[in-house]
Design a protein around this motif. Structure first.
Motif, PDB file in Angstrom:
ATOM      1  N   UNK A  44      87.223  70.583 -11.848  1.00  8.72           N
ATOM      2  CA  UNK A  44      86.088  70.140 -11.049  1.00  8.72           C
ATOM      3  C   UNK A  44      84.997  71.201 -11.008  1.00  8.72           C
ATOM      4  N   UNK A  45      84.843  71.925 -12.133  1.00  4.37           N
ATOM      5  CA  UNK A  45      83.793  72.917 -12.246  1.00  4.37           C
ATOM      6  C   UNK A  45      84.082  74.250 -11.591  1.00  4.37           C
ATOM      7  N   UNK A  46      85.307  74.447 -11.125  1.00  2.00           N
ATOM      8  CA  UNK A  46      85.617  75.668 -10.391  1.00  2.00           C
ATOM      9  C   UNK A  46      86.962  76.246 -10.811  1.00  2.00           C
ATOM     10  N   UNK A  47      87.114  77.541 -10.638  1.00  2.00           N
ATOM     11  CA  UNK A  47      88.408  78.179 -10.830  1.00  2.00           C
ATOM     12  C   UNK A  47      88.797  78.990  -9.594  1.00  2.00           C
ATOM     13  N   UNK A  48      88.235  78.620  -8.456  1.00  2.00           N
ATOM     14  CA  UNK A  48      88.485  79.323  -7.193  1.00  2.00           C
ATOM     15  C   UNK A  48      89.886  79.075  -6.643  1.00  2.00           C
ATOM     16  N   UNK A  49      90.474  77.944  -6.994  1.00  2.00           N
ATOM     17  CA  UNK A  49      91.815  77.617  -6.512  1.00  2.00           C
ATOM     18  C   UNK A  49      92.820  77.750  -7.650  1.00  2.00           C
ATOM     19  N   UNK A  50      94.085  77.832  -7.295  1.00  2.00           N
ATOM     20  CA  UNK A  50      95.157  77.862  -8.292  1.00  2.00           C
ATOM     21  C   UNK A  50      95.218  76.507  -8.994  1.00  2.00           C
ATOM     22  N   UNK A  51      95.394  76.549 -10.315  1.00  2.00           N
ATOM     23  CA  UNK A  51      95.371  75.340 -11.146  1.00  2.00           C
ATOM     24  C   UNK A  51      96.546  75.397 -12.121  1.00  2.00           C
ATOM     25  N   UNK A  52      97.108  74.222 -12.426  1.00  2.00           N
ATOM     26  CA  UNK A  52      98.159  74.126 -13.446  1.00  2.00           C
ATOM     27  C   UNK A  52      97.877  72.951 -14.365  1.00  2.00           C
ATOM     28  N   UNK A  53      98.064  73.182 -15.660  1.00  2.00           N
ATOM     29  CA  UNK A  53      98.043  72.123 -16.660  1.00  2.00           C
ATOM     30  C   UNK A  53      99.376  72.204 -17.389  1.00  2.00           C
ATOM     31  N   UNK A  54     100.149  71.134 -17.308  1.00  2.00           N
ATOM     32  CA  UNK A  54     101.505  71.111 -17.856  1.00  2.00           C
ATOM     33  C   UNK A  54     101.598  69.979 -18.869  1.00  2.00           C
ATOM     34  N   UNK A  55     102.095  70.312 -20.052  1.00  2.00           N
ATOM     35  CA  UNK A  55     102.298  69.312 -21.098  1.00  2.00           C
ATOM     36  C   UNK A  55     103.785  69.133 -21.332  1.00  2.00           C
ATOM     37  N   UNK A  56     104.214  67.875 -21.338  1.00  2.00           N
ATOM     38  CA  UNK A  56     105.615  67.534 -21.581  1.00  2.00           C
ATOM     39  C   UNK A  56     105.666  66.670 -22.833  1.00  2.00           C
ATOM     40  N   UNK A  57     106.388  67.150 -23.834  1.00  2.00           N
ATOM     41  CA  UNK A  57     106.549  66.390 -25.075  1.00  2.00           C
ATOM     42  C   UNK A  57     108.022  66.051 -25.227  1.00  2.00           C
ATOM     43  N   UNK A  58     108.269  64.797 -25.540  1.00  2.00           N
ATOM     44  CA  UNK A  58     109.659  64.373 -25.748  1.00  2.00           C
ATOM     45  C   UNK A  58     109.772  63.628 -27.075  1.00  2.00           C
ATOM     46  N   UNK A  59     110.925  63.746 -27.676  1.00  2.00           N
ATOM     47  CA  UNK A  59     111.249  62.967 -28.861  1.00  2.00           C
ATOM     48  C   UNK A  59     111.722  61.616 -28.366  1.00  2.00           C
ATOM     49  N   UNK A  60     111.066  60.552 -28.801  1.00  2.00           N
ATOM     50  CA  UNK A  60     111.429  59.210 -28.360  1.00  2.00           C
ATOM     51  C   UNK A  60     110.528  58.725 -27.246  1.00  2.00           C
TER      52      UNK A  60
END
Length: 114
Positions: A52-68
């Motif tokens: 949201x245009x800011x990095x003032x708060x803690x942020x997480x981006x998590x990617x989950x890849x699965x076979x199937x």
């Protein structure tokens, strides 16, 4: 053959990394046929993330890849659990966490494909 990649804009101590690793190892079992036995994880802390245009708060981006494939109910359960893990361990608000899922048709290991 699941893979979970974590990017956060905060520091992850070794102790926190171990806790998260252990909890993600249990959480992946919410997807039938998946377990920590085949789970690969990666952690990138102190990333330059903006939301949201800011990095003032803690942020997480998590990617989950699965076979199937998995169904929506299983993904909903995993999203809830992953959100809880990162909220508890790194004090990241649920509203500051994105989780992306990818179903992979071809997955190679040990010189051949599944």
């Amino acid at each position: 053959m699941p893979y979970i990649q974590t990017k956060v804009n905060v520091e992850i101590t070794r102790e926190k990394e171990k806790n998260i690793k252990q909890k993600l190892g249990k959480a992946i079992e919410l997807i039938p046929g998946k377990s920590e036995k085949w789970l690969m994880l990666s952690f990138q802390d102190n990333s330059n993330l903006y939301f949201k245009g800011s990095n003032e708060e803690s942020i997480a981006f998590i990617e989950v890849k699965i076979f199937g494939k998995a169904d929506n109910k299983e993904y909903d359960s995993l999203t809830k659990e992953i959100t809880n893990i990162f909220s508890q361990e790194l004090n990241i608000k649920p509203s500051q966490i994105y989780i992306k899922y990818e179903e992979v048709e071809h997955w190679g290991w040990n010189g051949s494909n599944f």
